[in-house]
Design a protein around this motif. Sequence first.
Motif, short mmCIF file in Angstrom:
data_model
loop_
_atom_site.label_atom_id
_atom_site.label_comp_id
_atom_site.label_asym_id
_atom_site.label_seq_id
_atom_site.Cartn_x
_atom_site.Cartn_y
_atom_site.Cartn_z
N VAL A 317 -2.77 9.51 -1.59
CA VAL A 317 -2.46 8.92 -0.29
C VAL A 317 -1.02 8.40 -0.24
O VAL A 317 -0.37 8.43 0.81
CB VAL A 317 -3.46 7.80 0.08
CG1 VAL A 317 -3.23 6.53 -0.72
CG2 VAL A 317 -3.42 7.52 1.58
N THR A 318 -0.50 7.93 -1.37
CA THR A 318 0.87 7.42 -1.37
C THR A 318 1.84 8.51 -0.88
O THR A 318 2.74 8.24 -0.10
CB THR A 318 1.27 6.92 -2.77
OG1 THR A 318 0.32 5.96 -3.19
CG2 THR A 318 2.65 6.29 -2.76
N GLY A 319 1.60 9.73 -1.33
CA GLY A 319 2.44 10.83 -0.91
C GLY A 319 2.23 11.20 0.55
O GLY A 319 3.19 11.50 1.27
N SER A 392 6.77 -0.91 -5.69
CA SER A 392 5.75 -0.65 -6.70
C SER A 392 4.41 -0.48 -5.99
O SER A 392 4.13 -1.18 -5.02
CB SER A 392 5.71 -1.82 -7.68
OG SER A 392 4.56 -1.76 -8.49
N VAL A 393 3.57 0.42 -6.49
CA VAL A 393 2.27 0.66 -5.87
C VAL A 393 1.29 1.28 -6.85
O VAL A 393 1.69 1.97 -7.77
CB VAL A 393 2.39 1.61 -4.66
CG1 VAL A 393 2.90 2.98 -5.04
CG2 VAL A 393 1.05 1.75 -3.92
N GLY A 394 0.01 1.05 -6.62
CA GLY A 394 -1.03 1.78 -7.35
C GLY A 394 -1.92 0.92 -8.20
O GLY A 394 -3.07 1.24 -8.43
N VAL A 417 9.52 -4.85 -3.99
CA VAL A 417 8.34 -5.03 -3.15
C VAL A 417 7.11 -4.44 -3.84
O VAL A 417 7.05 -3.25 -4.11
CB VAL A 417 8.53 -4.44 -1.73
CG1 VAL A 417 9.53 -5.28 -0.94
CG2 VAL A 417 9.00 -2.99 -1.75
N ASP A 418 6.17 -5.30 -4.16
CA ASP A 418 4.90 -4.89 -4.77
C ASP A 418 3.91 -4.72 -3.62
O ASP A 418 3.52 -5.70 -2.99
CB ASP A 418 4.45 -5.97 -5.75
CG ASP A 418 3.07 -5.71 -6.32
OD1 ASP A 418 2.50 -4.63 -6.07
OD2 ASP A 418 2.55 -6.60 -7.02
N THR A 419 3.54 -3.46 -3.34
CA THR A 419 2.80 -3.16 -2.12
C THR A 419 1.33 -2.89 -2.41
O THR A 419 0.99 -1.93 -3.10
CB THR A 419 3.39 -1.91 -1.46
OG1 THR A 419 3.24 -0.79 -2.35
CG2 THR A 419 4.87 -2.10 -1.15
N TRP A 517 -2.55 -12.60 -5.45
CA TRP A 517 -2.45 -11.91 -6.74
C TRP A 517 -3.62 -10.94 -6.83
O TRP A 517 -4.78 -11.37 -6.81
CB TRP A 517 -2.52 -12.92 -7.89
CG TRP A 517 -1.42 -13.93 -7.87
CD1 TRP A 517 -1.32 -15.01 -7.04
CD2 TRP A 517 -0.25 -13.93 -8.68
NE1 TRP A 517 -0.16 -15.69 -7.29
CE2 TRP A 517 0.52 -15.05 -8.31
CE3 TRP A 517 0.22 -13.10 -9.72
CZ2 TRP A 517 1.74 -15.36 -8.91
CZ3 TRP A 517 1.43 -13.42 -10.32
CH2 TRP A 517 2.18 -14.53 -9.91
N LEU A 518 -3.33 -9.65 -6.93
CA LEU A 518 -4.39 -8.65 -7.02
C LEU A 518 -4.79 -8.50 -8.49
O LEU A 518 -3.93 -8.39 -9.35
CB LEU A 518 -3.92 -7.31 -6.46
CG LEU A 518 -3.94 -7.16 -4.94
CD1 LEU A 518 -5.33 -7.44 -4.41
CD2 LEU A 518 -2.92 -8.01 -4.23
N LEU A 519 -6.09 -8.48 -8.74
CA LEU A 519 -6.55 -8.53 -10.13
C LEU A 519 -7.29 -7.28 -10.60
O LEU A 519 -7.85 -7.26 -11.67
CB LEU A 519 -7.47 -9.75 -10.31
CG LEU A 519 -6.84 -11.09 -9.92
CD1 LEU A 519 -7.86 -12.19 -10.00
CD2 LEU A 519 -5.64 -11.39 -10.79
N SER A 529 -3.26 5.03 -14.51
CA SER A 529 -1.92 5.38 -13.99
C SER A 529 -1.90 5.39 -12.47
O SER A 529 -1.27 6.26 -11.86
CB SER A 529 -1.48 6.76 -14.50
OG SER A 529 -1.44 6.76 -15.89
N GLY A 530 -2.59 4.44 -11.87
CA GLY A 530 -2.59 4.36 -10.41
C GLY A 530 -3.52 5.37 -9.75
O GLY A 530 -3.56 5.45 -8.54
N HIS A 531 -4.26 6.14 -10.52
CA HIS A 531 -5.20 7.09 -9.94
C HIS A 531 -6.61 6.55 -10.03
O HIS A 531 -7.03 6.04 -11.07
CB HIS A 531 -5.14 8.44 -10.67
CG HIS A 531 -3.81 9.10 -10.55
ND1 HIS A 531 -3.29 9.91 -11.51
CD2 HIS A 531 -2.88 9.04 -9.57
CE1 HIS A 531 -2.09 10.33 -11.14
NE2 HIS A 531 -1.82 9.82 -9.97
N ARG A 532 -7.32 6.69 -8.93
CA ARG A 532 -8.69 6.18 -8.90
C ARG A 532 -9.65 7.19 -9.46
O ARG A 532 -9.69 8.32 -9.03
CB ARG A 532 -9.07 5.90 -7.44
CG ARG A 532 -8.76 4.53 -7.03
CD ARG A 532 -8.82 4.43 -5.55
NE ARG A 532 -10.20 4.46 -5.08
CZ ARG A 532 -10.50 4.06 -3.85
NH1 ARG A 532 -9.57 3.64 -3.03
NH2 ARG A 532 -11.75 4.09 -3.45
N ILE A 533 -10.47 6.76 -10.39
CA ILE A 533 -11.48 7.64 -10.98
C ILE A 533 -12.76 6.84 -11.10
O ILE A 533 -12.74 5.70 -11.56
CB ILE A 533 -11.02 8.14 -12.36
CG1 ILE A 533 -9.68 8.89 -12.23
CG2 ILE A 533 -12.06 9.04 -13.00
CD1 ILE A 533 -8.90 8.92 -13.49
#
Length: 656
Positions: A317-319, A392-394, A417-419, A517-519, A529-533
């Motif tokens: 989705v980021t792309g 930054s994202v993911g 920016v941490d998104t 703060w996201l945990l 690596s930011g990929h949902r599995i």
Amino acid sequence: MSDAGGAAIEDYYLEERLFPPPEGFVDQAVVADPAIAEHAQRDVEGFWADQARALDWFDEWHTVLEWDLPFAKWFVGGTLNVSYNCLDRHVAAGLGDRVAIHWEGEPGDTRTITYSELLADVERFSNVLKGLGVRRGDRVAIYMPMIPELPVAMLACTRVGAPHSVVFGGFSPDALRDRIDDAQAKVLVTADGGWRRGSVVALKENADSALADTASIEHVVVARRTGESGGVTPMTEGRDHWWDEVMAGAEASCPPEHMDAEDLLYLLYTSGTTAKPKGIMHSTGGYLTQVAYTHRAVFDLHADRDVYWCAADIGWVTGHSYIVYGPLANGATSVMYEGTPDFPDKDRWWDIIERYGVTILYCAPTAIRTFMKWGNEFPERHDMSSLRVLGSVGEPINPEAWVWYWTHIGGGHCPVVDTWWQTETGAIMISPLPGVTTCKPGSATFPLPGIGAEVVDDAGEKVERGGGYLTLTRPWPSMLRGLYGDPERYRQTYWSRFEGRYFAGDGAKVDDDGYFWLLGRVDDVMNVSGHRISTAEVESSLVNHPSVAEAAVVGAKDDTTGQAIIAFVTLKAGQDETTEHGEDLRGHVARHIGSIARPRTVIFTDELPKTRSGKIMRRLLRDVAEGRDLGDTTTLADPRVVEEIRRLSTTRPTED
Ligand code: 7RM
């Protein structure tokens, strides 16, 4: 909150320094005027209507929002076309010669594509799709490497009103087949192959095996990328067409369809807590409104002079939102890169930034941590003074990585920016505004104007200060419109846990200053690596293997990838617990789902710890996995691990 998959709260307080906007950051965020935030507070629908007016509409909407929880309709009655907004209107405004995409292939080949050229390609490919029988509403599957033909195919779909379903090129034939089947896609757009670290990924071959047992695909268009390096590409007469041949025969002009604001723009499959991926549905008007707005606001975009690089893959989705739709809707100039950061060497990224004069860089914490590990000498030997904003994202970014990014990549003069956002939210929801927000490393800071976010406890009561679950309190324009073909699962997954609230699946904390703060995930979704599995997806793949009786999969903390996949496997009687067998199982999962899902470690155990109701005690397995130094490969049936699991399951209360 008992089961946050990510780092513990304490980890986030290693760095208590405040980072105010750096001195000399004079380009104040274009949409960060306090009056705008105030408008969003006072009149949220009016605020979003203002953002929607930044797009070109064929017909204006009559109602900003119709909200019948959990179903939202935004800009009802409005009509527009996404490709028109991303291309035609910029060309009409005299910006046809502006570079839309600086593309760079992994082998080092490059292409520069202006807005006029991109429009011309998109119009032609729209006619190709029409010629293959694609009509408004038909689904088109796309399985491609990071080449310019990918955004061309996506934009052409939006031009003719055919929702696309992009499947990440790293996915397996099975994963591709499942997604094609679920969407009943009529046409598949793919390529002969893609480059990955110097070798060819045989995309067309994968596509052919996916198509061997699906019925809905009538035509396949194949772009040439790897050519002879990938061997001979098999083409099926009547079904398969070379991209360049059909393009050469297509009409040059294709008027854009007038689409309803609520028409389906695309499907994107994402992992949930079951083995079946969910088809996230995104709309046309609301989605484009919010991705365009956030892309301007969060990155302080000045389209006339910025060079923006989002180093994600369009397959995620980021792309979709921040390589294709947001930047193009805003008329930005982007860098698009086909390869990975370490090929052919560790200078590649910094070299790209230097050569193109990148001003805005958006990437994932896992990449930042990898660069940190490689050492400062690589970024240091490049001139990166063009950089102005870093994103930054993911996944949660640890304070050390945040401070390193700020110091060694941003040189101390770029806001970071941490998104926070998700496939489901479509666009950024929680983020600092560059040049405005004082940051705390590791915190995504505050919800953006127009966004309602709150942390709640188990009972769904708002937590003013402290930890709990992240929820969204009101609808937003780019929210998912549902799960394809499954409205009940949509309600159940997102809107049933806390009354009147969207449940994101993330644990979060609000500190004494109101910072978020996201945990990490609190469900059975891993983040590698930011990929949902999903744990269930990997488990189901493992138990499909003839030798496996049972499997339990957990995500354990990993210094580089955030989480790593650890599989506990019980074999059927008579099967050998050997290293080779473990390797075989890791390969099996990689082939079945894709290499991103390959378990880092397989641990054989003769029993899995369960609650009385038969639920696998994942938390316990995670403790075991995180408490031990597990290698990058198969761990043989380690008697100590088995003993530890046994001991813990008898000393811990069950989790019914
Ligand atoms: C954009 C994307 C979504 C999940 C989400 C979180 C995690 C994403 C951040 C983050 C902490 C962030 N979509 N996540 N961004 N956690 N801080 N800035 O990644 O659908 O693939 O994943 O990713 O757990 O729920 S996604």
